[in-house]
Design a protein around this motif. Structure first.
Motif, PDB file in Angstrom:
ATOM      1  N   LEU A   1       0.824  -1.105   0.071  1.00 29.02           N
ATOM      2  CA  LEU A   1       0.014   0.132  -0.074  1.00 29.02           C
ATOM      3  C   LEU A   1       0.952   1.329  -0.029  1.00 29.02           C
ATOM      4  N   ALA A   2       2.024   1.147   0.455  1.00 31.47           N
ATOM      5  CA  ALA A   2       2.881   2.465   0.714  1.00 31.47           C
ATOM      6  C   ALA A   2       3.217   2.943  -0.752  1.00 31.47           C
TER       7      ALA A   2
ATOM      8  N   ALA B   1      -3.107   9.957   0.900  1.00 32.56           N
ATOM      9  CA  ALA B   1      -1.812   9.829   1.568  1.00 32.56           C
ATOM     10  C   ALA B   1      -2.047   8.974   2.961  1.00 32.56           C
ATOM     11  N   TYR B   2      -1.653   7.803   3.116  1.00 31.75           N
ATOM     12  CA  TYR B   2      -1.922   6.908   4.144  1.00 31.75           C
ATOM     13  C   TYR B   2      -0.783   6.813   5.016  1.00 31.75           C
TER      14      TYR B   2
ATOM     15  N   VAL C   1       0.113  16.770   0.169  1.00 27.27           N
ATOM     16  CA  VAL C   1       1.373  17.190  -0.709  1.00 27.27           C
ATOM     17  C   VAL C   1       2.726  16.848  -0.403  1.00 27.27           C
ATOM     18  N   GLY C   2       3.004  16.813   0.997  1.00 25.41           N
ATOM     19  CA  GLY C   2       4.318  16.493   1.297  1.00 25.41           C
ATOM     20  C   GLY C   2       4.828  14.777   0.719  1.00 25.41           C
ATOM     21  N   HIS C   3       3.492  13.986   0.934  1.00 28.63           N
ATOM     22  CA  HIS C   3       3.808  12.618   0.554  1.00 28.63           C
ATOM     23  C   HIS C   3       3.866  12.593  -0.944  1.00 28.63           C
ATOM     24  N   PHE C   4       3.325  13.162  -1.707  1.00 25.27           N
ATOM     25  CA  PHE C   4       3.287  13.194  -3.064  1.00 25.27           C
ATOM     26  C   PHE C   4       4.732  14.011  -3.673  1.00 25.27           C
ATOM     27  N   GLN C   5       5.139  14.862  -3.034  1.00 28.18           N
ATOM     28  CA  GLN C   5       6.241  15.816  -3.156  1.00 28.18           C
ATOM     29  C   GLN C   5       7.116  15.963  -2.153  1.00 28.18           C
ATOM     30  N   PRO C   6       7.814  14.860  -1.654  1.00 30.15           N
ATOM     31  CA  PRO C   6       8.682  14.761  -0.552  1.00 30.15           C
ATOM     32  C   PRO C   6       9.999  15.743  -0.678  1.00 30.15           C
TER      33      PRO C   6
END
Length: 210
Positions: free
Chosen positions: A19-20, A45-46, A131-136
């Motif tokens: 899932l990550a 974002a999980y 957003v931080g999950h998708f654009q670290p």
């Protein structure tokens, strides 16, 4: 979703790891009486440590009245799916043309209680987390209420915090088949090399090894 014992994850780490790497799914929300469910495709974002997923939708979305009436929802993610021809599945003592075709796939379903967030500061914090999950690596301004560039846009969305209350996971990759058949399928997937065949083969081989 029917989960046979041989298709169940070996442990929580298996489905959590999968899932990550999969953060796009479908949110199923109970519809009004007599109507079918709403199904909304979305990114999310999980966070396993918090036991929740975060997402957001436009304020005009028709899901909101249904969510307010019943916050119990299902977030479903499916991938690594392939069609398996019947001859690949035939038992060793069976004619190939008598084999039964099937589908392979990985699926995780998160049962959640949905919490609608409208407070501007809370929305901004949760949106920044998503957003931080998708654009670290960064590259985008942070959302801050009443500040450019995103502050004025916050009123146009509502954020969903999905509190996970249950998990169902499935890895359907010939787990019940004899070793000889599993090896045949793995070889055939490598030879076909179509979309998602490599991922399906990886699941099959990994679960055989386990």
């Amino acid at each position: 979703m029917l989960i046979r014992p041989w298709d169940a994850p070996h442990d929580d780490t298996e489905w959590q790891t999968w899932l990550a790497a999969h953060d796009f799914g479908q949110l199923a929300v109970n519809g009004p009486a007599g109507e079918p469910p709403f199904v909304q495709p979305l990114h999310f974002a999980y966070d396993p440590d918090r036991g929740e997923a975060v997402t957001h939708l436009a304020r005009p979305n028709p899901l909101w009245p249904a969510l307010e009436a019943n916050p119990q929802v299902l977030l479903s993610v499916v991938d690594d799916y392939v069609y398996v021809p019947g001859p690949w599945q035939a038992a060793p003592d069976t004619q190939p043309e008598h084999g039964v075709p099937t589908s392979f796939y990985a699926a995780v379903q998160l049962r959640c209680t949905a919490h609608i967030v409208d407070d501007p500061a809370q929305k901004a914090a949760l949106l920044n987390r998503q957003v931080g999950h998708f654009q670290p690596e960064g590259g985008s301004a942070r959302a801050t209420p009443d500040e450019a560039p995103y502050g004025r846009l916050l009123s146009g969305i509502r954020v969903l915090r999905l509190e996970v209350t249950g998990v169902r996971a499935k890895f359907k990759y010939a787990g019940k088949r004899p070793d000889e058949v599993q090896q045949r399928i793995a070889t055939a997937l490598a030879g076909r090399n179509g979309p998602r065949d490599a991922a399906a083969r990886e699941h099959l081989v990994r679960r055989r090894g386990a």
